[in-house]
Scaffold this active site. Sequence first.
Site, short mmCIF file in Angstrom:
data_model
loop_
_atom_site.label_atom_id
_atom_site.label_comp_id
_atom_site.label_asym_id
_atom_site.label_seq_id
_atom_site.Cartn_x
_atom_site.Cartn_y
_atom_site.Cartn_z
N GLY A 179 0.82 -1.21 0.00
CA GLY A 179 0.00 0.00 0.00
C GLY A 179 0.85 1.26 0.00
O GLY A 179 0.42 2.32 -0.45
N GLU B 234 2.64 -8.07 -1.19
CA GLU B 234 1.39 -8.67 -0.72
C GLU B 234 1.35 -10.18 -0.99
O GLU B 234 0.82 -10.96 -0.22
CB GLU B 234 0.18 -8.02 -1.38
CG GLU B 234 -0.07 -6.60 -0.96
CD GLU B 234 0.68 -5.58 -1.82
OE1 GLU B 234 1.71 -5.93 -2.42
OE2 GLU B 234 0.23 -4.42 -1.84
N1 T1G Z 1 2.02 -3.73 9.02
C1 T1G Z 1 2.13 -3.84 10.36
N2 T1G Z 1 3.31 -4.01 11.01
C2 T1G Z 1 4.42 -4.05 10.25
C3 T1G Z 1 4.38 -3.95 8.83
C4 T1G Z 1 3.10 -3.77 8.23
N3 T1G Z 1 2.98 -3.63 6.91
N4 T1G Z 1 5.66 -4.04 8.38
C5 T1G Z 1 6.44 -4.20 9.45
N5 T1G Z 1 5.72 -4.20 10.57
C6 T1G Z 1 6.21 -4.31 11.95
C7 T1G Z 1 6.91 -5.63 12.20
O1 T1G Z 1 5.98 -6.63 12.55
C8 T1G Z 1 7.85 -5.25 13.34
O2 T1G Z 1 7.06 -5.21 14.52
C9 T1G Z 1 8.23 -3.81 13.02
O3 T1G Z 1 7.20 -3.31 12.14
C10 T1G Z 1 9.57 -3.70 12.32
O4 T1G Z 1 9.47 -4.60 11.20
C11 T1G Z 1 -3.73 -2.82 0.45
C12 T1G Z 1 -2.96 -5.23 1.39
C13 T1G Z 1 8.96 -2.89 5.86
C14 T1G Z 1 10.90 -4.18 4.92
O5 T1G Z 1 4.22 -6.99 3.30
O6 T1G Z 1 8.68 -6.34 4.75
O7 T1G Z 1 -0.07 -3.23 1.75
O8 T1G Z 1 8.32 -6.96 15.83
O9 T1G Z 1 11.48 -5.93 11.92
O10 T1G Z 1 13.61 -5.30 9.15
O11 T1G Z 1 -2.27 -3.49 -1.24
O12 T1G Z 1 8.88 -4.96 7.93
O13 T1G Z 1 8.83 -4.53 16.13
O14 T1G Z 1 6.64 -5.47 16.93
O15 T1G Z 1 10.44 -6.23 9.62
O16 T1G Z 1 13.30 -2.75 8.99
C15 T1G Z 1 2.38 -5.17 2.39
C16 T1G Z 1 5.97 -6.06 5.40
C17 T1G Z 1 1.28 -5.12 3.41
C18 T1G Z 1 5.77 -5.36 4.08
C19 T1G Z 1 10.96 -3.31 7.26
N6 T1G Z 1 3.65 -4.83 3.01
N7 T1G Z 1 7.09 -5.51 6.14
O17 T1G Z 1 11.86 -4.32 7.67
O18 T1G Z 1 11.68 -4.10 10.20
S1 T1G Z 1 -0.26 -5.61 2.70
C20 T1G Z 1 4.48 -5.81 3.43
C21 T1G Z 1 8.37 -5.75 5.76
C22 T1G Z 1 -0.69 -4.26 1.71
C23 T1G Z 1 -2.29 -3.23 0.15
C24 T1G Z 1 -1.85 -4.46 0.78
C25 T1G Z 1 9.43 -5.19 6.66
C26 T1G Z 1 10.06 -3.88 6.14
P1 T1G Z 1 7.76 -5.57 15.95
P2 T1G Z 1 10.80 -5.33 10.73
P3 T1G Z 1 12.72 -4.10 9.01
#
Ligand code: T1G
Length: 708
Positions: A107, A130
């Site tokens: 997003g 995603e």
């Molecule tokens: N939502 C909620 N929490 C998230 C998050 C997210 N998207 N991304 C990371 N966190 C939390 C994670 O759980 C951790 O929490 C903290 O942030 C640090 O994360 C409509 C439906 C961005 C590359 O799939 O790939 O958008 O353990 O340790 O190593 O089309 O986080 O500290 O409590 O991983 O610096 C799509 C998922 C969502 C990306 C950063 N996005 N995140 O890495 O930190 S669906 C993703 C990552 C969507 C739309 C659709 C990685 C990062 P805590 P981290 P990092």
Amino acid sequence: MTSLVQVDHQDDVAVVTLNHPPVNALSQDLCRALLAAVRTEAAKDTVRAIVITGGGSTFSGGADISEFGALRERGPGDEFPMHDMINGIEACDKPVIAAIHGNALGGGLETALGCHYRIATPTARIGLPEVKLGLIPGAMGTQRLPRLCGIPKAAEIAASGTMIPAAEAVELGIIDRLAEGDLVADAVQWARELADAGEPPRRTSELTDRLGDPDANAAALEELRKNVARKARGQESPLRCIEAVEAAGTMSFEDGSKNEFRIFGECLASTQSQGLIHAFFGERTVGKIPGITKETPRREIRSAAVIGAGTMGGGIAMTYANAGIPVVIKEVSQDVLEKGLDRIRQNYDVSVKRGKMTPEDVDQRMALITGTTDYSDLADADIIVEAAFEGMDLKKQIFSELDAVAKPGAILATNTSTLDVDAIASATKRPESVIGHHFFSPANVMKLLEIVRGEKTGQDVIATSMDLAKRLRKIGVLVGNCFGFVGNRMFWPFQREAQFVLEEGASVEQVDKAHTDFGMAMGPHAVSDLSGIDVFWRINEEIKDTIPEGMRQPLVAPKLYEMGRYGQKTGAGWYRYEGRRPIPDPEVEALIESLATEAGIERRKISDEEIIERTMYALVNEGALILEEGIALRSVDIDIVYLYGYGFPAWRGGPMKYADMVGLKKVYDRICHYRDTQGFWWEPAPLLKELAENGSTFSEWERPTQNN
Ligand code: T1G
């Protein structure tokens, strides 16, 4: 409460900064706040352009995944604030520029695509991950992205979920330019130029010239579908991504967006997205250890040593060198040492051939690896990892020698895959510094590191090990000390049942195919051939005195061992091998049949469903015992061990999540059936019984604290 967005003004340009640490996850509230801020600023006569940027280290990691549970419960429906926010930004009559640093993912990228222009720092990355959550982009990314980079490329980006460096994104037309100086200053300057030029806003949804020719797109997408299906191992969302993007070429933007949201809703409702989201948070949860905080002391790791230059020792040394940590490998003789160093160089050369590394990378890493046959060369190492032959006597001898040469404060880690860490620690005067670091072969590739805490292991050694796992780019899971810890202890009953069903009538190939159809990377017998039937035999020898009286034991593997059929390493095991290609061997099928007949086992046709029940429920039952005994902290720790150490399909969440989704009552009832028809070794774990009767799940189970 700090506001979710911050608005500053640089003269006539409004700078709207996302403020939702740590990754600016686009919660529904943040979407509403961002839309409100943009609309407010756009309505001001004093504002001629708007820049949107991320506070902290990144633009945005995408939608707030923690909100998906509620979204799944109520169904995405029509009210999805991210849609209104992105479309609201695009509808602005004044130029809106996305200024991207860190990551713009999911997003986050879709928001940037709703802006009229995009500028990024050279180190920024974009992507649509995603698919890794079992979803597809759900905020019109499948419709806007192809309007910038074409349908085939957009489909590939969405179906793979890979991150794309900013420079490549510029080449693809997704990002317009790279910042040369300060990102926001460059963005503001550009915004002002656009306003001065009186350019009408460039709305991505209105672009059509990159959508290309439907026939050419169809051919490219057909090729992509074949590649994606092969790698997906049963996961559905990659193909659904292609389906949604393809529609951009045949539907209007509005219909294509509706179509995308329908597919997104179907994926969100799937068990596959539940499994993958469970795995996403699980990877991070396992790093949270009760009692270990930022304040817990750590020991500094500046150099390492490895005992043994065999397959495991060499792989471990490579893991340290890959993390930039100098490592010395100790072997018993110069020629064995040389062989080990040569194997390391060969492994790196394969990475160069595959284009994963340059020769300079290899030289850099090899410079960090030195060899010795003299213990005294280990005296300065901050950590010494023993990766010798899997035998208790030898390990005790090595640890006693290490105790004598290692400097005070050095961590002594054993790579044992099953043996008692406390017994090994007892060979030293420093049990508080002894811990298990169980790598998985090949150690330089597999991401799992089982960190085995001994009874006397210090908190500082545990904390250091958990941090070190991250430095080594491993997923460290803290486990307790018992035979096989978590992974191998569960693998034992799993393998046992995979052999029993052979004796009862299934073929080797049928059992393995049932497992790869289930989504496993490899079938149990192919795994056994890869690891070595001799390895399993030796472990069995170590534990045979602990096997309960009257417990059925596999008949065939010991015979294969006697025949010298150890698996790939001898060219034959459960399969015959031409190179690494497994070929079903009629000789083995005949051996199975004769041994079963001799043992009076009645052979019958066995369904794939029974095969999977027998192996998977045996795995889950052992996992429930492990959980209850505290060998694993949480059920998700067990899941992560199986996802990253045993090729369990992430879209099933792991064995315990899989059982939760099957329903523990059903699992419990089937285990009772196998106890009554197979034998006492199928006795259901008390925790499984309790959860099944309460209608609860492993994921919901909380370990009772001392006072309750
Ligand atoms: N939502 C909620 N929490 C998230 C998050 C997210 N998207 N991304 C990371 N966190 C939390 C994670 O759980 C951790 O929490 C903290 O942030 C640090 O994360 C409509 C439906 C961005 C590359 O799939 O790939 O958008 O353990 O340790 O190593 O089309 O986080 O500290 O409590 O991983 O610096 C799509 C998922 C969502 C990306 C950063 N996005 N995140 O890495 O930190 S669906 C993703 C990552 C969507 C739309 C659709 C990685 C990062 P805590 P981290 P990092």
